[in-house]
Design an enzyme around this catalytic site. Structure first.
Site, mmCIF file in Angstrom:
data_model
loop_
_atom_site.group_PDB
_atom_site.id
_atom_site.type_symbol
_atom_site.label_atom_id
_atom_site.label_comp_id
_atom_site.label_asym_id
_atom_site.label_seq_id
_atom_site.Cartn_x
_atom_site.Cartn_y
_atom_site.Cartn_z
ATOM 1 N N CYS A 1 43.167 34.047 35.255
ATOM 2 C CA CYS A 1 44.162 34.063 36.196
ATOM 3 C C CYS A 1 45.355 32.828 35.470
ATOM 4 O O CYS A 1 45.807 33.148 34.384
ATOM 5 C CB CYS A 1 44.143 32.983 37.345
ATOM 6 S SG CYS A 1 45.289 32.926 38.799
ATOM 7 N N LYS B 1 36.621 28.296 33.755
ATOM 8 C CA LYS B 1 38.417 28.307 33.938
ATOM 9 C C LYS B 1 38.936 27.046 32.960
ATOM 10 O O LYS B 1 38.306 25.319 33.936
ATOM 11 C CB LYS B 1 38.651 28.675 35.168
ATOM 12 C CG LYS B 1 40.180 28.459 35.186
ATOM 13 C CD LYS B 1 41.082 29.190 37.107
ATOM 14 C CE LYS B 1 42.176 29.452 36.981
ATOM 15 N NZ LYS B 1 43.013 29.365 38.018
ATOM 16 N N GLU C 1 39.436 36.747 40.168
ATOM 17 C CA GLU C 1 38.482 35.622 40.215
ATOM 18 C C GLU C 1 38.699 35.308 41.857
ATOM 19 O O GLU C 1 39.061 36.128 42.831
ATOM 20 C CB GLU C 1 39.899 34.668 40.428
ATOM 21 C CG GLU C 1 39.418 33.220 40.409
ATOM 22 C CD GLU C 1 40.967 32.401 40.047
ATOM 23 O OE1 GLU C 1 42.017 33.250 40.018
ATOM 24 O OE2 GLU C 1 41.040 31.424 39.178
#
Ligand SMILES: *[C@@H]1O[C@H](CO)[C@@H](O)[C@H](O)[C@H]1NC(C)=O
Ligand SMILES: *[C@@H]1O[C@H](CO)[C@@H](O)[C@H](O)[C@H]1NC(C)=O
Ligand SMILES: *[C@@H]1O[C@H](CO)[C@@H](O)[C@H](O)[C@H]1NC(C)=O
Length: 529
Positions: A217, A184, A83
């Site tokens: 993440c 995300k 990321e």
């Protein structure tokens, strides 16, 4: 995740877990992850022209190209990049403008940017990634900053500037075609980006290993999409770009990657960025049983990991002992029936061996022991949460500590009593740097010999510990994790639910000191109370 940086750590590259599983009788593929030492924009809050933003990103992409070639040379069929590894982080909504590209939805448009470079304007990053995939005949997973126009008249959630800005993973097939796009969902203080209105459950299918799921993440700590992919959708293989700040004793990058792969029963291809100044390092290729990892807080370079991984998609290989995993039920170290019985037999022997040691000792040093029967509990802050703990006393013992309905119970036997350990419980809402409800049982090595040092950050321990840890969790989502000295990762010999209401794990015969053994329960339904 931590704002503290660790300077004490060493360098670890190791193969953990059982390596004796017979190869050859199960299809496998070769996966790569690259921990990229990201070149950052030193002034991310200052807007840049597209041309300067591109110049910055091309520096990172040049290194992606080298690594993709290297991975392909080693036979890799898929490579995952971290990321923020192309553009960096800490932008504002307006300062990131020059970095944004529009990524067409692969469900609607089939496009290989390498083959048709002029089909959409301002897509230089997509093109370069697509050509990497195409040229090296490898699937490429990368994270970038994207924009998507919207119309406030039709879409009431459309931001006032007429576009969404997303933290986006893009997956390219080995022909360079965009096959997946994921926005995300659980942002971590990312002012530049919008949260998509609904979580996206994105998968893509490869010709060598079937289906993979995609998330990013901080998503790893939440139900949607990560856990829903694994449980409701039966996805057994995940690609995971991350930019994770290490925080011991429970949430170092590789530690939680290991725990997620074990808990959810999935392969996790995890690529973290390398930014020592922010405590970011820790990548790996994890199966529920073993892993290849990289954790390096001192070095100054990136790291490519490549390994062969068994295919876990049951639709691809049919049902086998490897693919019939049920997430969050626990597994034996090998997931083989006979070994399971052996592990259970051992557990029984271990209990009887530790019974009847009523006068436990609490030793500060070998010559400074206090005999005590009284359970002594104290509180200490661990990663911003107020844990209730009880110290381990003597060479072996049986202890319990509770918070509300969650009782954590430990049986242990250890090599010596020179280091202070405590069994801790936390059952409550975590509210610092994110809001999420935890039910945690954690056996930790305290960083010194006083109680307030329990919960502090250390990567080292000398005490060899055999243990069995269990807890009366009200959630079914428990991530088991065992961290050894020097950031070595272990999986439980055995773990699972017993009597339907207690989740347990056991481990014996570790060759390094125990830093943390945790049962990290997440009660997603209680996040918003
Ligand atoms: C990002 O922001 C944090 C908090 O404001 C700051 O501590 C850090 O230095 C920043 N990093 C970069 C790369 O600008
Ligand atoms: C542990 O202690 C509890 C009570 O404190 C007892 O009921 C239990 O049998 C003990 N278990 C073992 C294995 O010693
Ligand atoms: C932790 O909890 C205990 C018991 O509830 C309380 O006495 C103590 O003040 C708390 N500590 C902090 C730092 O909030």
């Amino acid at each position: 995740m931590s704002l503290r940086v660790l300077w004490t750590a060493g360098f670890v590259l190791c193969l953990t877990g059982l390596q004796l599983i017979r190869a050859g009788d199960h299809p496998s593929y070769v996966a790569a992850v690259y921990e990229h030492r990201v070149l950052l924009n030193p002034e991310p809050r200052v807007p840049l022209e597209r041309r300067s933003a591109l110049k910055h990103m091309q520096q990172n992409l040049r290194m992606f190209e080298e690594q993709t070639e290297d991975a392909a040379r080693q036979g890799a069929q898929i490579i995952v990049f971290p990321e923020d590894a192309i553009h960096g982080f800490n932008f504002t909504r307006s300062s990131i403008a020059g970095y944004l590209e529009t990524v067409p939805d692969p469900k609607e448009i089939t496009w290989s940017p390498c083959s048709e470079p002029d089909r959409f304007p301002d897509t230089e990053v997509l093109r370069r990634l697509s050509c990497m995939a195409h040229k090296n005949r490898i699937f490429v997973v990368a994270n970038m900053a994207s924009r998507q126009s919207c119309d406030g008249h039709i879409d009431p959630q459309c931001p006032v500037d007429g576009q969404y800005q997303f933290n986006t993973n893009v997956v390219f097939s080995d022909r360079g075609t965009i096959v997946a796009r994921y926005h995300k969902h659980n942002l971590y203080f990312e002012a530049a980006f919008d949260t998509p209105a609904e979580p996206e459950y994105i998968t893509f299918t490869t010709p060598f290993a079937g289906r993979f799921g995609v998330f990013t993440c901080f998503d790893i700590l939440f139900r949607d999409p990560a856990v829903t992919l694994a449980t409701d959708m039966g996805v057994r293989q995940m690609v995971y770009p991350t930019a994770w700040m290490n925080q011991l004793p429970l949430l170092a990058a590789v530690q939680f990657q290991r725990a997620f792969s074990s808990g959810a029963g999935v392969t996790l291809l995890a690529a973290n960025i390398r930014a020592a100044e922010y405590g970011m390092t820790g990548s790996g290729i994890f199966t529920p049983w073993d892993s290849v990892v990289h954790h390096d807080t001192e070095g100054n370079s990136g790291k490519l990991l490549v390994r062969s991984v068994p295919v876990m998609d049951p639709a691809f290989v049919g049902e086998s002992y490897r693919t019939t995993l049920v997430p969050f039920t626990g597994y034996s170290k090998t997931n083989l029936g006979s070994e399971l019985e052996e592990a259970q037999a051992w557990d029984v022997n271990f209990f009887s061996a530790t019974q009847g040691d009523p006068k436990a000792q609490f030793c500060r040093t070998d010559s400074d022991c206090v005999e005590t029967d009284s359970p002594l509990t104290f509180t200490s802050i661990m990663m911003y949460d107020n844990f209730t703990l009880t110290p381990l006393k003597g060479n072996k013992g049986n202890l319990t500590v509770c918070s509300g309905s969650l009782c954590c119970h430990l049986l242990f036997q250890r090599s010596h009593t020179l280091e202070l350990y405590a069994l801790g419980v936390f059952n409550g809402l975590h509210v610092v740097h994110g809001t999420y409800y935890l039910e945690v049982c954690a056996l930790v090595r305290c960083t010194a010999l006083h109680h307030s040092s329990c919960g502090g950050e250390t990567e080292h321990a000398q005490t060899l510990m055999d243990f069995r840890l269990d807890g009366t969790f009200s959630t079914r989502r428990v991530f088991p994790g065992i961290l050894g000295s020097g950031m070595t990762l272990e999986v439980p010999d055995h773990s699972g639910w017993e009597s339907g209401s207690r989740f347990y794990m056991s481990r014996r015969g570790m060759s390094t000191g125990l830093v943390t053994a945790m049962l990290y329960g997440r009660h997603y339904e209680k996040d918003n109370i």
